[in-house]
Scaffold this active site. Sequence first.
Site, mmCIF file in Angstrom:
data_model
loop_
_atom_site.group_PDB
_atom_site.id
_atom_site.type_symbol
_atom_site.label_atom_id
_atom_site.label_comp_id
_atom_site.label_asym_id
_atom_site.label_seq_id
_atom_site.Cartn_x
_atom_site.Cartn_y
_atom_site.Cartn_z
ATOM 1 N N HIS A 116 -5.910 -18.007 9.462
ATOM 2 C CA HIS A 116 -5.678 -18.709 8.199
ATOM 3 C C HIS A 116 -5.609 -20.197 8.492
ATOM 4 O O HIS A 116 -4.920 -20.618 9.415
ATOM 5 C CB HIS A 116 -4.372 -18.234 7.561
ATOM 6 C CG HIS A 116 -4.188 -18.717 6.155
ATOM 7 N ND1 HIS A 116 -3.893 -20.030 5.862
ATOM 8 C CD2 HIS A 116 -4.280 -18.089 4.959
ATOM 9 C CE1 HIS A 116 -3.808 -20.174 4.544
ATOM 10 N NE2 HIS A 116 -4.045 -19.002 3.970
ATOM 11 N N HIS A 157 -3.980 -14.310 11.001
ATOM 12 C CA HIS A 157 -3.464 -14.000 9.673
ATOM 13 C C HIS A 157 -3.700 -12.556 9.230
ATOM 14 O O HIS A 157 -2.809 -11.899 8.740
ATOM 15 C CB HIS A 157 -4.100 -14.952 8.666
ATOM 16 C CG HIS A 157 -3.557 -14.810 7.280
ATOM 17 N ND1 HIS A 157 -2.206 -14.786 7.027
ATOM 18 C CD2 HIS A 157 -4.165 -14.675 6.080
ATOM 19 C CE1 HIS A 157 -2.017 -14.643 5.723
ATOM 20 N NE2 HIS A 157 -3.178 -14.565 5.128
ATOM 21 N N HIS A 158 -4.914 -12.087 9.393
ATOM 22 C CA HIS A 158 -5.241 -10.770 8.825
ATOM 23 C C HIS A 158 -6.193 -10.040 9.764
ATOM 24 O O HIS A 158 -7.119 -10.642 10.284
ATOM 25 C CB HIS A 158 -5.901 -10.952 7.455
ATOM 26 C CG HIS A 158 -6.043 -9.684 6.672
ATOM 27 N ND1 HIS A 158 -5.135 -9.307 5.702
ATOM 28 C CD2 HIS A 158 -6.966 -8.700 6.722
ATOM 29 C CE1 HIS A 158 -5.512 -8.148 5.182
ATOM 30 N NE2 HIS A 158 -6.620 -7.763 5.781
ATOM 31 N N ALA A 177 -6.231 -9.296 -0.457
ATOM 32 C CA ALA A 177 -5.355 -8.349 0.247
ATOM 33 C C ALA A 177 -4.447 -7.630 -0.745
ATOM 34 O O ALA A 177 -4.260 -6.415 -0.656
ATOM 35 C CB ALA A 177 -4.518 -9.062 1.302
ATOM 36 N N VAL A 178 -3.904 -8.391 -1.687
ATOM 37 C CA VAL A 178 -2.995 -7.757 -2.652
ATOM 38 C C VAL A 178 -3.769 -6.810 -3.568
ATOM 39 O O VAL A 178 -3.306 -5.717 -3.891
ATOM 40 C CB VAL A 178 -2.197 -8.825 -3.435
ATOM 41 C CG1 VAL A 178 -1.243 -8.160 -4.416
ATOM 42 C CG2 VAL A 178 -1.404 -9.704 -2.468
ATOM 43 N N THR A 184 3.412 -7.717 3.145
ATOM 44 C CA THR A 184 3.278 -7.938 1.707
ATOM 45 C C THR A 184 4.324 -8.946 1.221
ATOM 46 O O THR A 184 4.038 -9.764 0.347
ATOM 47 C CB THR A 184 3.406 -6.604 0.951
ATOM 48 O OG1 THR A 184 2.428 -5.693 1.472
ATOM 49 C CG2 THR A 184 3.170 -6.786 -0.541
ATOM 50 N N ARG A 216 -4.712 -25.763 -2.218
ATOM 51 C CA ARG A 216 -5.975 -26.506 -2.225
ATOM 52 C C ARG A 216 -6.693 -26.297 -3.555
ATOM 53 O O ARG A 216 -7.231 -27.235 -4.120
ATOM 54 C CB ARG A 216 -6.840 -26.099 -1.022
ATOM 55 C CG ARG A 216 -6.403 -26.796 0.259
ATOM 56 C CD ARG A 216 -7.094 -26.231 1.481
ATOM 57 N NE ARG A 216 -6.482 -24.958 1.881
ATOM 58 C CZ ARG A 216 -7.143 -23.889 2.286
ATOM 59 N NH1 ARG A 216 -8.452 -23.915 2.373
ATOM 60 N NH2 ARG A 216 -6.495 -22.799 2.627
ATOM 61 N N ALA A 226 0.837 -1.207 0.000
ATOM 62 C CA ALA A 226 0.000 0.000 0.000
ATOM 63 C C ALA A 226 0.869 1.253 0.000
ATOM 64 O O ALA A 226 0.660 2.172 -0.805
ATOM 65 C CB ALA A 226 -0.944 -0.001 1.205
ATOM 66 N N ARG A 283 -11.672 -12.204 5.161
ATOM 67 C CA ARG A 283 -11.063 -11.809 3.894
ATOM 68 C C ARG A 283 -10.856 -13.022 2.986
ATOM 69 O O ARG A 283 -10.333 -14.035 3.400
ATOM 70 C CB ARG A 283 -9.715 -11.129 4.120
ATOM 71 C CG ARG A 283 -9.075 -10.681 2.817
ATOM 72 C CD ARG A 283 -7.801 -9.914 3.057
ATOM 73 N NE ARG A 283 -6.777 -10.712 3.677
ATOM 74 C CZ ARG A 283 -6.022 -11.611 3.029
ATOM 75 N NH1 ARG A 283 -6.205 -11.837 1.735
ATOM 76 N NH2 ARG A 283 -5.090 -12.277 3.671
ATOM 77 N N GLU A 314 9.976 3.635 7.192
ATOM 78 C CA GLU A 314 9.771 2.203 7.455
ATOM 79 C C GLU A 314 10.510 1.830 8.741
ATOM 80 O O GLU A 314 11.709 2.000 8.833
ATOM 81 C CB GLU A 314 10.269 1.364 6.275
ATOM 82 C CG GLU A 314 10.320 -0.137 6.526
ATOM 83 C CD GLU A 314 8.997 -0.736 7.019
ATOM 84 O OE1 GLU A 314 7.975 -0.572 6.333
ATOM 85 O OE2 GLU A 314 8.998 -1.340 8.124
ATOM 86 N N ARG A 358 -11.886 -19.202 4.411
ATOM 87 C CA ARG A 358 -10.864 -19.423 5.434
ATOM 88 C C ARG A 358 -11.445 -19.659 6.814
ATOM 89 O O ARG A 358 -10.956 -20.516 7.562
ATOM 90 C CB ARG A 358 -9.944 -18.206 5.511
ATOM 91 C CG ARG A 358 -9.068 -18.131 4.320
ATOM 92 C CD ARG A 358 -8.245 -16.883 4.326
ATOM 93 N NE ARG A 358 -7.267 -17.012 3.267
ATOM 94 C CZ ARG A 358 -6.466 -16.031 2.883
ATOM 95 N NH1 ARG A 358 -6.551 -14.861 3.476
ATOM 96 N NH2 ARG A 358 -5.604 -16.224 1.935
HETATM 97 P P1 ADP Z 1 0.014 -3.371 3.630
HETATM 98 O O1 ADP Z 1 -0.198 -4.763 3.122
HETATM 99 O O2 ADP Z 1 -1.229 -2.726 4.097
HETATM 100 O O3 ADP Z 1 0.816 -2.544 2.684
HETATM 101 P P2 ADP Z 1 2.299 -4.309 5.160
HETATM 102 O O4 ADP Z 1 2.246 -5.088 6.397
HETATM 103 O O5 ADP Z 1 2.725 -5.002 3.917
HETATM 104 O O6 ADP Z 1 0.894 -3.570 4.959
HETATM 105 O O7 ADP Z 1 3.307 -3.088 5.349
HETATM 106 C C1 ADP Z 1 3.198 -2.190 6.420
HETATM 107 C C2 ADP Z 1 4.594 -1.676 6.746
HETATM 108 O O8 ADP Z 1 4.492 -0.584 7.655
HETATM 109 C C3 ADP Z 1 5.472 -2.717 7.430
HETATM 110 O O9 ADP Z 1 6.679 -2.845 6.728
HETATM 111 C C4 ADP Z 1 5.688 -2.149 8.833
HETATM 112 O O10 ADP Z 1 6.949 -2.463 9.388
HETATM 113 C C5 ADP Z 1 5.551 -0.655 8.592
HETATM 114 N N1 ADP Z 1 5.181 0.108 9.797
HETATM 115 C C6 ADP Z 1 4.225 -0.193 10.706
HETATM 116 N N2 ADP Z 1 4.164 0.745 11.669
HETATM 117 C C7 ADP Z 1 5.112 1.668 11.374
HETATM 118 C C8 ADP Z 1 5.548 2.893 11.983
HETATM 119 N N3 ADP Z 1 4.974 3.338 13.088
HETATM 120 N N4 ADP Z 1 6.554 3.579 11.387
HETATM 121 C C9 ADP Z 1 7.142 3.127 10.246
HETATM 122 N N5 ADP Z 1 6.783 1.995 9.634
HETATM 123 C C10 ADP Z 1 5.766 1.267 10.172
#
Ligand code: ADP
Length: 446
Positions: A242, A381-382, A426-427, A43, A258, A15, A421, A34, A279
């Site tokens: 899941h 899982h989600h 999700a993707v 992801t 499956r 996202a 879900r 990040e 699920r």
């Molecule tokens: P989505 O599938 O919605 O894109 P993901 O789990 O793939 O979500 O990615 C979310 C990212 O955000 C993760 O890499 C996570 O480490 C990061 N994240 C979560 N909280 C914070 C934060 N407070 N500051 C910086 N990064 C964050």
Amino acid sequence: EDMNVDIVVVGSGGAGLSAAIEAKEAGKSVVILEQMPIIGGNTNRATGGLNAAETTIQADNGIKDSKKVFYEDTLKGGKGKNDPALLQTLVDNAPDAIYWLNDMGAGIARVSLSGGATNPRIHTPADGSPIGPVVVETLSKKLKELKVDIMLQTKAVKLITENGAVTGVEAVDKNNNSFKVNAKAVIMATGGFGANSEMVVKYRPELKGFSTTNHSGATGTGIAMAEEAGADLMQIGEIQIHPTTDPKSGYLFTEGLRGDGAILINKEAKRFTNELLTRDVVSQNILKQRDKVAYLITNQAIADDNASLAGYIKDGYAKKGDDIASLAKELGLDATTLEATMKTYNQFIKDGKDTEFERVHLTHSLEQGPFYAIEVTPGVHHTMGGLKIDTKTHVLNKEGKVLSGLYAAGEVVGGVHGGNRIGGNAVADIIVFGRIAGQTAAAELK
Ligand code: ADP
């Protein structure tokens, strides 16, 4: 040191990366924060594919499907709780999400059947390999070309607000230095809270002690930060388990297995469910079996066609038997019963009808060895619930009004998936809404 940008994106999953590309391509200055040492979040772990209906890829493969059926399947799978407008937005924009990724070289070219879907609509890379790493690599390559900075090990800790509008974030870098990112817009793309067992148990006490398929950064900080700034939450207790995860590590075995022909048996060596139900239902059915575990049974022919399964075998998750009797022995199950179970199932394949559990799409016979068995149990899982948004990804406050300057997309958001879900959504969700967040935030900059 404090920074000034047009748009700050918090989180580098699908996202956040999608949002950043759109915002940058609209001519805005963008930075991504990040918290982890690597990009990609949950992801990276997306093993299935991307659901979309009425795509050119389906047409090329002679698959008939419609957006209407996609919408209805998802609403049914979500127990009717999905926000209708958000779901419609997902369905309408999913084909474009695939074409957009493929224009950047993702190579999504194959369509399979997956749990909860009437027609084959889960789109994956051509060799059936997991989609998550492909998405992350494709998007991050583009961001490099666009020269968008991703600050790793940098955690957003608080939203900055002025007169009720969000104007940036306070962050902490890897050396524990605090600084501010002043911005005209903040895009919250922090993912879900599946790895925060305290938060999971707070909303769903019965999930105490469950393992999780999530990466350790799925702690829900974005939900907490936005809530503190006045955001409303939606369906926060809707948490998905899941059905097929490793009992020891929580490692997830893709649902596509499956769809591609695997069956589930219990410790009595018997099938107990239509393997292609949603699920939540398959999870509940596994939890009713002895020791709350089941075995995914496949054979070499499926492994030859499915890169994910080949990987699980290589990584030591599967037990092997050249014939059914030796597989039963490996698992400590009754061989006569397992042979009878397999014989019955293979007859269903021949007849094209499963009179026991009404599984449809009986495509792969399990007559030819070698055979493989993977032990599975459900894991967290989600997290379907989260921030309340509108179809333009504006975060809404408790009065239903737009919280100026704040946008959100991906698993941090609630309502798209309702009460459960569907695999492959999700993707679709993170690409569709990530793009909208980047486009909307850029268009609304003052
Ligand atoms: P989505 O599938 O919605 O894109 P993901 O789990 O793939 O979500 O990615 C979310 C990212 O955000 C993760 O890499 C996570 O480490 C990061 N994240 C979560 N909280 C914070 C934060 N407070 N500051 C910086 N990064 C964050």
